[in-house]
Write a protein that holds these residues in place. Structure first.
Motif, PDB file in Angstrom:
ATOM      1  N   SER A 193       1.065  -1.085  -0.223  1.00 13.21           N
ATOM      2  CA  SER A 193       0.368  -0.120   0.281  1.00 13.21           C
ATOM      3  C   SER A 193       0.588   1.353  -0.450  1.00 13.21           C
ATOM      4  O   SER A 193       2.314   0.883   0.076  1.00 13.21           O
ATOM      5  N   GLN A 194       0.444   2.511  -0.665  1.00 11.54           N
ATOM      6  CA  GLN A 194       0.306   3.342  -0.061  1.00 11.54           C
ATOM      7  C   GLN A 194      -0.525   4.569   0.613  1.00 11.54           C
ATOM      8  O   GLN A 194      -1.627   4.327   0.214  1.00 11.54           O
ATOM      9  N   THR A 195       0.538   5.507   1.505  1.00 16.39           N
ATOM     10  CA  THR A 195      -0.393   6.576   1.716  1.00 16.39           C
ATOM     11  C   THR A 195      -0.615   7.883   0.674  1.00 16.39           C
ATOM     12  O   THR A 195       0.076   8.141   0.315  1.00 16.39           O
ATOM     13  N   VAL A 196      -2.220   7.676   0.078  1.00 20.62           N
ATOM     14  CA  VAL A 196      -2.715   8.739  -0.103  1.00 20.62           C
ATOM     15  C   VAL A 196      -2.133  10.208   0.700  1.00 20.62           C
ATOM     16  O   VAL A 196      -2.386  10.481   1.651  1.00 20.62           O
ATOM     17  N   SER A 197      -1.701  11.341  -0.544  1.00 24.08           N
ATOM     18  CA  SER A 197      -1.390  12.216  -0.283  1.00 24.08           C
ATOM     19  C   SER A 197      -3.241  13.383  -0.204  1.00 24.08           C
ATOM     20  O   SER A 197      -3.667  13.427  -0.818  1.00 24.08           O
ATOM     21  N   PHE A 198      -2.460  13.854   1.104  1.00 24.58           N
ATOM     22  CA  PHE A 198      -4.410  14.550   1.504  1.00 24.58           C
ATOM     23  C   PHE A 198      -5.256  13.531   1.740  1.00 24.58           C
ATOM     24  O   PHE A 198      -6.595  14.272   1.808  1.00 24.58           O
ATOM     25  N   GLY A 199      -5.067  12.346   1.877  1.00 21.70           N
ATOM     26  CA  GLY A 199      -5.917  11.284   2.624  1.00 21.70           C
ATOM     27  C   GLY A 199      -6.485  10.667   3.754  1.00 21.70           C
ATOM     28  O   GLY A 199      -7.519  10.013   4.469  1.00 21.70           O
ATOM     29  N   GLU A 200      -5.755  11.917   4.338  1.00 20.36           N
ATOM     30  CA  GLU A 200      -6.744  11.519   6.092  1.00 20.36           C
ATOM     31  C   GLU A 200      -6.012  10.177   6.048  1.00 20.36           C
ATOM     32  O   GLU A 200      -7.091   9.557   6.942  1.00 20.36           O
ATOM     33  N   GLY A 201      -4.855   9.658   6.046  1.00 17.91           N
ATOM     34  CA  GLY A 201      -4.945   8.234   6.541  1.00 17.91           C
ATOM     35  C   GLY A 201      -5.301   7.213   5.744  1.00 17.91           C
ATOM     36  O   GLY A 201      -5.349   6.191   6.135  1.00 17.91           O
ATOM     37  N   LYS A 202      -5.690   7.949   4.475  1.00 15.92           N
ATOM     38  CA  LYS A 202      -6.171   6.491   3.380  1.00 15.92           C
ATOM     39  C   LYS A 202      -5.352   5.795   2.809  1.00 15.92           C
ATOM     40  O   LYS A 202      -3.987   6.854   2.620  1.00 15.92           O
ATOM     41  N   SER A 203      -5.127   4.781   2.744  1.00 11.43           N
ATOM     42  CA  SER A 203      -3.594   4.268   2.007  1.00 11.43           C
ATOM     43  C   SER A 203      -4.516   3.249   0.206  1.00 11.43           C
ATOM     44  O   SER A 203      -6.267   2.819   0.285  1.00 11.43           O
ATOM     45  N   ALA A 204      -4.139   3.172  -0.384  1.00 11.04           N
ATOM     46  CA  ALA A 204      -4.266   2.702  -1.377  1.00 11.04           C
ATOM     47  C   ALA A 204      -3.587   1.846  -1.667  1.00 11.04           C
ATOM     48  O   ALA A 204      -2.564   0.938  -1.421  1.00 11.04           O
ATOM     49  N   PRO A 205      -4.241   0.394  -1.810  1.00  8.61           N
ATOM     50  CA  PRO A 205      -3.701  -0.569  -2.252  1.00  8.61           C
ATOM     51  C   PRO A 205      -3.403  -1.400  -3.371  1.00  8.61           C
ATOM     52  O   PRO A 205      -3.748  -1.291  -4.453  1.00  8.61           O
ATOM     53  N   LEU A 206      -2.073  -2.434  -3.244  1.00  6.69           N
ATOM     54  CA  LEU A 206      -1.580  -2.962  -4.326  1.00  6.69           C
ATOM     55  C   LEU A 206      -1.601  -4.338  -4.665  1.00  6.69           C
ATOM     56  O   LEU A 206      -0.871  -4.905  -2.821  1.00  6.69           O
ATOM     57  N   ASN A 207      -2.066  -5.396  -5.052  1.00  8.39           N
ATOM     58  CA  ASN A 207      -2.299  -6.643  -5.155  1.00  8.39           C
ATOM     59  C   ASN A 207      -0.669  -7.217  -6.700  1.00  8.39           C
ATOM     60  O   ASN A 207      -1.528  -7.018  -6.881  1.00  8.39           O
ATOM     61  N   ILE A 208      -0.601  -8.064  -6.742  1.00  9.92           N
ATOM     62  CA  ILE A 208       0.859  -8.567  -7.348  1.00  9.92           C
ATOM     63  C   ILE A 208       0.242 -10.533  -6.985  1.00  9.92           C
ATOM     64  O   ILE A 208       0.955 -10.798  -6.078  1.00  9.92           O
ATOM     65  N   LEU A 209       0.277 -11.828  -8.060  1.00 13.25           N
ATOM     66  CA  LEU A 209      -0.456 -12.533  -8.182  1.00 13.25           C
ATOM     67  C   LEU A 209       1.151 -13.110  -9.233  1.00 13.25           C
ATOM     68  O   LEU A 209       0.914 -12.612 -10.834  1.00 13.25           O
ATOM     69  N   ILE A 210       1.683 -13.532  -8.318  1.00  7.74           N
ATOM     70  CA  ILE A 210       3.204 -14.870  -9.644  1.00  7.74           C
ATOM     71  C   ILE A 210       2.497 -15.873 -10.191  1.00  7.74           C
ATOM     72  O   ILE A 210       2.344 -16.338  -8.641  1.00  7.74           O
ATOM     73  N   ASN A 211       1.565 -16.441 -11.057  1.00 11.37           N
ATOM     74  CA  ASN A 211       1.783 -17.795 -11.396  1.00 11.37           C
ATOM     75  C   ASN A 211       2.991 -18.156 -11.839  1.00 11.37           C
ATOM     76  O   ASN A 211       2.815 -17.252 -13.310  1.00 11.37           O
ATOM     77  N   ALA A 212       3.451 -19.794 -11.990  1.00 14.64           N
ATOM     78  CA  ALA A 212       4.245 -20.354 -13.287  1.00 14.64           C
ATOM     79  C   ALA A 212       3.831 -20.757 -14.201  1.00 14.64           C
ATOM     80  O   ALA A 212       2.356 -21.269 -14.142  1.00 14.64           O
ATOM     81  N   LYS A 213       3.893 -20.861 -15.767  1.00 15.24           N
ATOM     82  CA  LYS A 213       3.156 -21.310 -16.303  1.00 15.24           C
ATOM     83  C   LYS A 213       4.653 -21.803 -16.973  1.00 15.24           C
ATOM     84  O   LYS A 213       5.262 -21.423 -18.198  1.00 15.24           O
ATOM     85  N   GLY A 214       4.771 -22.752 -17.354  1.00 14.24           N
ATOM     86  CA  GLY A 214       5.984 -24.033 -17.466  1.00 14.24           C
ATOM     87  C   GLY A 214       6.967 -23.486 -16.816  1.00 14.24           C
ATOM     88  O   GLY A 214       7.396 -22.576 -15.645  1.00 14.24           O
ATOM     89  N   PRO A 215       7.951 -22.948 -17.907  1.00 16.56           N
ATOM     90  CA  PRO A 215       9.037 -21.812 -17.640  1.00 16.56           C
ATOM     91  C   PRO A 215       9.239 -20.901 -17.857  1.00 16.56           C
ATOM     92  O   PRO A 215       9.955 -19.657 -17.038  1.00 16.56           O
TER      93      PRO A 215
END
Length: 149
Positions: free
Chosen positions: A93-115
């Motif tokens: 996550s990153q804190t949002v500028s002027f967000g009064e405590g809000k944060s913006a979530p980031l999600n990353i998923l990595i899957n194997a597909k053979g090599p």
């Protein structure tokens, strides 16, 4: 006159609140990098937005992809809140500028597909927070490129 202004304001507010369908920012996709071609944006500033993309990275193992993107995300200023190498999940996550405590979530998923590895990225903003689509897409592509290089 007062009725016309009220009706106009309601129509404007309804239009702004409409999320519509998922939009692929680059509909044509001809010859573009997968991170650009697969980029979607759903929502708006009034209700919040979700941005997504995915890409297949050839000849890069899941382990290597996980390590590379984890380092990139940390160095790019994200606070990594959870990661699991076996599952291929990174949440931050990153804190949002002027967000009064809000944060913006980031999600990353990595899957194997053979090599190869498939990387899927999503980023969300809450109600009242604006992130330009092009900026988000460029950051997604940088994350994907950190794995490919």
């Amino acid at each position: 006159m007062k009725k016309i202004i009220t009706v106009s304001a309601l129509i404007l507010m309804t239009g702004c609140a409409s999320t519509g369908s998922v939009k692929n920012v680059n509909e044509d996709g001809g010859g573009q990098k997968p991170c650009v071609k697969n980029f979607t944006h759903e929502g708006n500033m009034v209700l919040g937005s979700t941005f997504k993309t995915n890409a297949l990275i050839e000849n890069v193992s899941k382990k290597s992809a996980f390590e590379k993107v984890s380092k990139y995300v940390a160095m790019d200023g994200w606070h990594i809140t959870y990661s699991d190498k076996d599952l291929g999940i990174i949440s931050g996550s990153q804190t949002v500028s002027f967000g009064e405590g809000k944060s913006a979530p980031l999600n990353i998923l990595i899957n194997a597909k053979g090599p190869d590895s498939e990387i899927s990225i999503s980023f969300s903003t809450s109600m009242g927070v604006y992130s330009p689509s092009e900026s988000v897409m460029n950051n997604f592509c940088k994350m994907v490129n950190s794995v490919a290089n």
